[in-house]
Design an enzyme around this catalytic site. Structure first.
Site, mmCIF file in Angstrom:
data_model
loop_
_atom_site.group_PDB
_atom_site.id
_atom_site.type_symbol
_atom_site.label_atom_id
_atom_site.label_comp_id
_atom_site.label_asym_id
_atom_site.label_seq_id
_atom_site.Cartn_x
_atom_site.Cartn_y
_atom_site.Cartn_z
ATOM 1 N N LYS A 26 -19.636 24.621 -0.877
ATOM 2 C CA LYS A 26 -18.570 23.712 -0.438
ATOM 3 C C LYS A 26 -17.507 23.503 -1.506
ATOM 4 O O LYS A 26 -16.328 23.544 -1.224
ATOM 5 C CB LYS A 26 -19.137 22.322 -0.077
ATOM 6 N N ARG A 101 -20.835 10.424 4.353
ATOM 7 C CA ARG A 101 -22.221 10.899 4.349
ATOM 8 C C ARG A 101 -23.091 10.163 5.367
ATOM 9 O O ARG A 101 -24.195 10.596 5.651
ATOM 10 C CB ARG A 101 -22.849 10.697 2.962
ATOM 11 N N ARG A 140 -30.147 29.486 -9.685
ATOM 12 C CA ARG A 140 -29.122 28.793 -10.479
ATOM 13 C C ARG A 140 -29.766 27.830 -11.463
ATOM 14 O O ARG A 140 -29.341 27.713 -12.613
ATOM 15 C CB ARG A 140 -28.166 28.039 -9.546
ATOM 16 N N ARG A 146 -31.685 23.891 -15.434
ATOM 17 C CA ARG A 146 -31.639 22.580 -14.772
ATOM 18 C C ARG A 146 -33.022 22.230 -14.239
ATOM 19 O O ARG A 146 -33.522 22.846 -13.307
ATOM 20 C CB ARG A 146 -30.617 22.601 -13.633
ATOM 21 N N ARG A 157 -33.873 17.752 -1.022
ATOM 22 C CA ARG A 157 -32.433 17.495 -0.886
ATOM 23 C C ARG A 157 -31.892 18.077 0.418
ATOM 24 O O ARG A 157 -31.051 17.465 1.083
ATOM 25 C CB ARG A 157 -31.678 18.090 -2.083
#
Length: 201
Positions: A26, A101, A140, A146, A157
């Site tokens: 996005k 949201r 990623r 991360r 998520r």
């Protein structure tokens, strides 16, 4: 008498919302589309950072919640977005990313745009395969070190996104605003498909 209407309907949509799960790309597409249309890409994350770093009244209030590890209430988020949409550069259009949201925020946005005498032209929905996105985000996370990008947290998520976003899509679908685009294609192909979605009725 009908000429202005036909001109408006043939013009590309300029008041936009982009929606898609984490890892759908996005942010990348929002920047590209906004640049091509000459409108601001408005991300709630950016708005929060700008207000907090600028120590605005809303920023100080938001930080007081964030420092305690609490969610910033809708009322504060809504006020930040309202303030941003009222800025000069958003008069000719905007691309919202990350807001609304919730259904309450949809209602709040409707009110803001009504105050400005306008409304959303289009809702762009990036459609992706869950397993592909999980793989993309895990890779990623490993690449960038991360710790929050574990498969378990990513799947959670995605579940939260599905729970929160499905009702929003239903609302905008009922208004005939949603255009679905395959987010699994290459970055350039997705950009081209989004451009086409903006031009089509």
């Amino acid at each position: 008498m009908s000429t202005p209407t036909s001109d408006a309907s043939s013009a590309p949509a300029r008041r936009l919302l982009i929606v898609g799960p984490p890892g759908a790309g996005k942010g990348t597409q929002a920047v590209r589309i906004a640049e091509q249309l000459g409108i601001p890409a408005i991300s709630t994350g950016d708005i929060f950072r700008a207000n907090v770093s600028g120590q605005t009244e809303l920023g100080v209030l938001a930080k007081s919640y964030m420092d305690k590890g609490e969610y910033v209430p809708d009322s504060v988020t809504n006020d930040m977005v309202r303030s941003r949409l009222a800025e000069d550069d958003a008069r000719g259009g905007f691309l919202l990313d990350g807001y609304p949201r919730t259904l309450d925020q949809v209602e709040a946005l409707d009110g803001m745009l009504s105050e400005l005498g306008t409304g959303l032209d289009r809702v762009l929905l990036l459609v992706v395969e869950t397993e592909e996105v999980v793989g993309r985000l895990v890779a990623r996370g490993a690449e960038q070190g991360r710790s929050d990008d574990t498969e378990e947290t990513i799947r959670r998520r995605l579940e939260v996104y599905a729970e929160q976003t499905a009702p929003l899509i239903d609302v905008y679908d009922a208004r005939g605003l949603v255009r679905r685009v395959d987010g699994m294609a290459s970055i350039d192909e997705v950009t081209a498909a989004l451009r086409e979605a903006l031009a089509g009725r």
